[in-house]
Design a protein around this motif. Structure first.
Motif, PDB file in Angstrom:
ATOM      1  N   THR A   8      40.292 -84.338  90.714  1.00 23.77           N
ATOM      2  CA  THR A   8      39.759 -84.642  89.391  1.00 23.77           C
ATOM      3  C   THR A   8      40.870 -85.000  88.408  1.00 23.77           C
ATOM      4  O   THR A   8      40.708 -85.923  87.600  1.00 23.77           O
ATOM      5  N   SER A  36      38.765 -80.148  91.900  1.00 25.20           N
ATOM      6  CA  SER A  36      37.404 -80.613  92.167  1.00 25.20           C
ATOM      7  C   SER A  36      36.424 -80.354  91.029  1.00 25.20           C
ATOM      8  O   SER A  36      35.221 -80.290  91.262  1.00 25.20           O
ATOM      9  N   VAL A  39      33.015 -83.813  85.943  1.00 27.07           N
ATOM     10  CA  VAL A  39      33.507 -84.519  84.761  1.00 27.07           C
ATOM     11  C   VAL A  39      32.350 -85.016  83.905  1.00 27.07           C
ATOM     12  O   VAL A  39      31.365 -85.548  84.418  1.00 27.07           O
TER      13      VAL A  39
END
Length: 112
Positions: A8, A36, A39
């Motif tokens: 991420t 991970s 978002v």
């Protein structure tokens, strides 16, 4: 087929770079899990309105982006409330903010 996922933190940095290269401003407003975290992308039109995008995954694992705050832009305060509620549910959530008067999100690359 499930698409490979990148970390991420790397994905967020790439989105910020894409926005900046195209004349917009972008930054990480909230950091989540660097490996991970999910978002949210807030696109601020710099006129008191915004839109929030959220990732959704299809049956095959492909990511698509959906307008989390609805089809139309909303007041900035409404977007911030949505983000605050989402962060309460998921402490690992990232928030990337794009500031662009044209409302571009830079989530997908344009194809010719």
């Amino acid at each position: 087929m499930t698409e490979p996922r990148i970390k991420t933190a790397i994905w967020a940095a790439a989105l910020i770079r894409r926005a900046e290269v195209n004349g917009a401003s972008a930054f990480v407003a909230k950091k989540g899990d660097p490996e991970s975290g999910a978002v949210l992308v807030k696109v601020s039109l710099l006129n008191g309105t915004a839109r929030v995008w959220s990732a959704a995954y299809g049956d095959e694992g492909q990511r698509r982006w959906v307008k989390a705050t609805g089809a139309e832009v909303v007041a900035d305060a409404v977007a911030e409330d949505y983000i605050a509620r989402a962060r309460k549910r998921d402490a690992d959530l990232w928030v990337v903010e794009v500031e662009d008067r044209q409302g571009r999100d830079f989530l997908t690359e344009e194809t010719e």
